[in-house]
Design a protein around this motif. Structure first.
Motif, PDB file in Angstrom:
ATOM      1  N   ALA A 232      48.091 118.003  17.236  1.00 29.42           N
ATOM      2  CA  ALA A 232      47.815 119.142  16.360  1.00 29.42           C
ATOM      3  C   ALA A 232      48.804 120.267  16.619  1.00 29.42           C
ATOM      4  O   ALA A 232      49.344 120.878  15.682  1.00 29.42           O
ATOM      5  CB  ALA A 232      46.371 119.624  16.581  1.00 29.42           C
ATOM      6  N   GLY A 233      49.064 120.519  17.882  1.00 33.36           N
ATOM      7  CA  GLY A 233      50.023 121.568  18.222  1.00 33.36           C
ATOM      8  C   GLY A 233      51.403 121.270  17.652  1.00 33.36           C
ATOM      9  O   GLY A 233      52.062 122.138  17.074  1.00 33.36           O
TER      10      GLY A 233
ATOM     11  N   LEU B 148      48.813 122.602  13.481  1.00 30.48           N
ATOM     12  CA  LEU B 148      47.387 122.819  13.198  1.00 30.48           C
ATOM     13  C   LEU B 148      46.778 123.554  14.389  1.00 30.48           C
ATOM     14  O   LEU B 148      46.731 123.013  15.500  1.00 30.48           O
ATOM     15  CB  LEU B 148      46.642 121.491  12.976  1.00 30.48           C
ATOM     16  CG  LEU B 148      46.903 120.765  11.651  1.00 30.48           C
ATOM     17  CD1 LEU B 148      48.248 120.058  11.677  1.00 30.48           C
ATOM     18  CD2 LEU B 148      45.790 119.780  11.347  1.00 30.48           C
ATOM     19  N   ALA B 149      46.303 124.774  14.176  1.00 26.36           N
ATOM     20  CA  ALA B 149      45.793 125.583  15.290  1.00 26.36           C
ATOM     21  C   ALA B 149      44.374 125.167  15.656  1.00 26.36           C
ATOM     22  O   ALA B 149      43.563 124.814  14.796  1.00 26.36           O
ATOM     23  CB  ALA B 149      45.826 127.058  14.906  1.00 26.36           C
TER      24      ALA B 149
ATOM     25  N   HIS C  33      42.311 124.213  12.451  1.00 25.26           N
ATOM     26  CA  HIS C  33      42.684 124.896  11.212  1.00 25.26           C
ATOM     27  C   HIS C  33      43.779 124.083  10.538  1.00 25.26           C
ATOM     28  O   HIS C  33      44.637 123.500  11.217  1.00 25.26           O
ATOM     29  CB  HIS C  33      43.210 126.302  11.518  1.00 25.26           C
ATOM     30  CG  HIS C  33      42.156 127.236  12.008  1.00 25.26           C
ATOM     31  ND1 HIS C  33      41.159 127.730  11.196  1.00 25.26           N
ATOM     32  CD2 HIS C  33      41.925 127.759  13.247  1.00 25.26           C
ATOM     33  CE1 HIS C  33      40.361 128.524  11.908  1.00 25.26           C
ATOM     34  NE2 HIS C  33      40.801 128.547  13.155  1.00 25.26           N
ATOM     35  N   PRO C  34      43.790 124.063   9.204  1.00 20.90           N
ATOM     36  CA  PRO C  34      44.899 123.371   8.531  1.00 20.90           C
ATOM     37  C   PRO C  34      46.183 124.175   8.733  1.00 20.90           C
ATOM     38  O   PRO C  34      46.127 125.343   9.114  1.00 20.90           O
ATOM     39  CB  PRO C  34      44.468 123.385   7.066  1.00 20.90           C
ATOM     40  CG  PRO C  34      43.571 124.576   6.943  1.00 20.90           C
ATOM     41  CD  PRO C  34      42.865 124.700   8.271  1.00 20.90           C
ATOM     42  N   PRO C  35      47.339 123.552   8.507  1.00 19.26           N
ATOM     43  CA  PRO C  35      48.578 124.323   8.592  1.00 19.26           C
ATOM     44  C   PRO C  35      48.570 125.378   7.482  1.00 19.26           C
ATOM     45  O   PRO C  35      47.883 125.200   6.470  1.00 19.26           O
ATOM     46  CB  PRO C  35      49.681 123.296   8.317  1.00 19.26           C
ATOM     47  CG  PRO C  35      49.024 121.964   8.326  1.00 19.26           C
ATOM     48  CD  PRO C  35      47.578 122.158   8.085  1.00 19.26           C
ATOM     49  N   PRO C  36      49.305 126.466   7.665  1.00 17.90           N
ATOM     50  CA  PRO C  36      49.344 127.509   6.630  1.00 17.90           C
ATOM     51  C   PRO C  36      49.703 126.899   5.275  1.00 17.90           C
ATOM     52  O   PRO C  36      50.610 126.065   5.184  1.00 17.90           O
ATOM     53  CB  PRO C  36      50.445 128.447   7.121  1.00 17.90           C
ATOM     54  CG  PRO C  36      50.549 128.208   8.584  1.00 17.90           C
ATOM     55  CD  PRO C  36      50.155 126.782   8.812  1.00 17.90           C
ATOM     56  N   GLY C  37      48.962 127.275   4.259  1.00 20.23           N
ATOM     57  CA  GLY C  37      49.279 126.821   2.906  1.00 20.23           C
ATOM     58  C   GLY C  37      48.665 125.487   2.523  1.00 20.23           C
ATOM     59  O   GLY C  37      48.794 125.036   1.387  1.00 20.23           O
ATOM     60  N   VAL C  38      47.988 124.835   3.473  1.00 21.37           N
ATOM     61  CA  VAL C  38      47.342 123.550   3.151  1.00 21.37           C
ATOM     62  C   VAL C  38      45.831 123.748   3.211  1.00 21.37           C
ATOM     63  O   VAL C  38      45.315 124.416   4.093  1.00 21.37           O
ATOM     64  CB  VAL C  38      47.777 122.443   4.141  1.00 21.37           C
ATOM     65  CG1 VAL C  38      47.094 121.118   3.811  1.00 21.37           C
ATOM     66  CG2 VAL C  38      49.287 122.269   4.126  1.00 21.37           C
TER      67      VAL C  38
ATOM     68  N   ALA D  62      54.624 111.629  18.943  1.00 24.35           N
ATOM     69  CA  ALA D  62      55.353 111.794  20.204  1.00 24.35           C
ATOM     70  C   ALA D  62      54.544 112.682  21.148  1.00 24.35           C
ATOM     71  O   ALA D  62      54.397 112.384  22.340  1.00 24.35           O
ATOM     72  CB  ALA D  62      56.731 112.389  19.932  1.00 24.35           C
ATOM     73  N   ALA D  63      53.990 113.774  20.616  1.00 17.30           N
ATOM     74  CA  ALA D  63      53.192 114.692  21.442  1.00 17.30           C
ATOM     75  C   ALA D  63      51.930 113.998  21.949  1.00 17.30           C
ATOM     76  O   ALA D  63      51.547 114.152  23.116  1.00 17.30           O
ATOM     77  CB  ALA D  63      52.841 115.938  20.639  1.00 17.30           C
TER      78      ALA D  63
END
Lengths: 393, 393
Positions: A280-281, A285-286, A301-306, A373-374
């Motif tokens: 998520a990071g 996505l916060a 939270h969704p990414p800004p604008g989504v 990857a994360a």
């Protein structure tokens, strides 16, 4: 295209195959030695699951029934109680208390935060007549956790104040030392870590909680724990038990035992949660609970604008995966991914990669594979050494 | 940690939940109208699955039994036959032919390649007495496919030469137009695309194959297709059918119908195969069949310096996932991942990410997430538009 229906909701969670098999067996009669023996095995397993030698009772009801049973037994009308409210389920404790005529003091935290233990200590210092502290271990509406160990340190020194924990979705997902910490009542639901269908609630009850229960004045019949304690000591329940669910419970507890006990289940959820937070990071996505996050589920939270609802819908329609949306004041604003229960690493890696696909569809920009990857790196941090070859659960 | 047992083998494949449910039902008697009706529904569904209006017969045996039934019925001892051998299963056709006293001419291709149709045409031109061409649609030992459409173009112009296709693992994973292409006999196994347990084989039989079968001289009793044709026309089998498997077959065929037919199943396998090939390429795992690859499964060489057996073992011990190793001359040298059957995109994405973890554990160097990025891109190439919201299968 095949889209397997997959629940990634913080209850119900996928049923373990051993549970499915047990639920499909012919029904037994409950007033028999055969069933009494199953019932007793379940109690032994639940004590191990909750890490307590105190009484553990089984009720045929949902988690909320278990919460009501706990409150209505340990408090009497007019009693003062503190409810820690940091989300949708905290409000439920307050609601049950009010329904039973308690004087409810609410200690609030913003959704996503947890109520600090020191604040509870101050409230108890200010009003020594408070009879009980009611709290969620995992607040399923935000993914936040309360520090039960610290809260128990506060209540166990106060003979008049019980600590009652809704661990419905928290038990089996995060370390919980019921007896060692001195938690008075723990409530657990079957459709969470134990990978059972809904229909059973489990309550552990401390010796000092029993004193209170014996003298309680709130009305109770189906949820009268005194009656259940007496019956269940003999391997029976006071009223008709959910027979197939109990047979399945025994199977589920055998599975937990077979995989090395509840600690292994907790490590599993913790690993999946760490992978999810890392992905998520990386994908922007916060966390809804950036400071107080727990491991039973991750709220994002969704990414800004989504639009979060669009993510939830697309995961379902394109991949068959159901993640939860928000509740209460977060309705339509977040998504929630469960880690408690019968999920493994492959499940969460598959979900996270499908989330990348969905986010790309919805116009979010990122490098393909960045979340994966994360997640893989987070996995290595948690599991630096390959596990022994034995395959379990 | 939880490690769900997951089969990624090219048979058996995971059972569909509808199949599990059907297999768990009480047994029926097979000489009843109820069962006859189920049997007939299965035949209708199988014709649709194989895209033919020719007879389709069901036998209670494994895929090899279906191969033997095909060969022993369409050839007579001393007949000349051609077996296309490009792997372990091609050798099986030759073996059955020899066991029944046929004169077997082998057309070989290197493992991983396919025998070119022109070579078959040349062989038939050189020896017009050849009675049958026997071939694998999907050669499960290498993941290679034979060009059945081109082979049928050759055999259908030759009245004396039948085309008999082992499509045990190919049907339902790659487009197969039995009738339109003019394939004489197609053999399918239940434990492959149809997500059933092993125990059933299905044979489609063309009109010109029936002529041969009627006059055949090879010994046959249990596998006598003349007898089966007569019985199955009335919804019965000549000998005791695998009753529960048939009930499950009906359920499986309903699932295929519900997802839009066999084309949807084929698209599914094709998408998972494309994701797998893309990820493998990005991670440095070479295809065993770089020119002739099919979509039923993907066979991969390990990266240089990594032991394929170690990959297979680690996927199992760390993640519970079973992929297949090599067979015959490729034993211990490759890994094989199935796409045919009840797998969805989330399954393969999860497996590929766990493969990244395993490869890293084994010392292979690559950028985390590189395989996943490639897989996600391949997914978008195959599925450029989000599918409609209906969730199926």
């Amino acid at each position: 295209m095949i889209r397997k229906p997959r629940l990634f909701t913080p209850g119900p969670t996928p049923l373990h195959p051993a549970v499915l098999e047990a639920m499909a067996r012919p029904i037994l009669h409950h007033r028999t030695d055969e069933f009494r023996s199953i019932f007793k095995e379940c109690i032994v397993g639940l004590k191990s699951f909750l890490k307590t030698q105190d009484d553990v009772l089984v009720l045929a009801c949902s988690g909320t029934g278990g919460m009501e049973a706990a409150l209505a037994n340990v408090l009497s009308p007019g009693d003062r109680m503190v409810a820690l409210v940091a989300g949708n389920f905290g409000e439920r404790w307050a609601g049950i208390g009010k329904a039973y005529g308690m004087e409810v003091q609410i200690l609030k935290a913003a959704w996503g935060d947890a109520v600090p233990p020191e604040e509870v200590a101050r409230a108890l210092d200010a009003d020594p007549a408070i009879k009980g502290v009611f709290v969620q271990f995992s607040e399923s509406s935000t993914g936040a956790r309360h520090d039960i160990e610290a809260l128990a340190r506060i209540t166990r020194e106060r003979p008049g104040t019980l600590l009652v924990v809704d661990a419905i979705s928290g038990a089996g997902a995060m370390a919980l030392e019921t007896k060692a910490w001195g938690v008075d009542v723990v409530v657990v639901g079957s459709q969470k870590s134990l990978a059972l269908p809904p229909g059973l609630a489990f309550l552990s009850v401390s010796a000092r909680a029993w004193e209170r229960i014996e003298s309680g004045k709130a009305p109770r019949f189906y949820f009268d724990l005194r009656r259940e304690r007496k019956a269940q000591a003999g391997g029976e329940s006071a009223f008709t038990p959910a027979i197939s669910n109990m047979v399945a419970l025994r199977a589920a507890l055998e599975v937990v035992k077979g995989m090395g006990g509840v600690d292994s289940l907790v490590k599993n959820a913790g690993t999946l949660a760490a992978c999810t937070r890392a992905a998520a990071g990386a994908l922007g996505l916060a966390l809804v609970a950036p400071r107080a996050y727990g491991d039973a589920l991750t709220a994002l939270h969704p990414p800004p604008g989504v639009d979060s609802g669009a993510i939830v819908k697309a995961l379902k329609s394109e991949f068959g995966s159901t993640v939860a949306g928000g509740q209460g004041e977060l309705k339509g604003k977040i998504l929630r991914v469960a880690h408690l229960g019968y999920y493994d690493t492959t499940d969460i890696l598959g979900l996270l990669s499908s989330l990348e696909i969905v986010l790309h569809r919805l116009g979010h920009e990122f490098d393909f594979g960045a979340g994966m990857a994360a997640a893989e790196r987070a996995y290595f941090e948690r599991i630096p050494e390959a596990p022994p070859a034995k395959v379990s659960a």
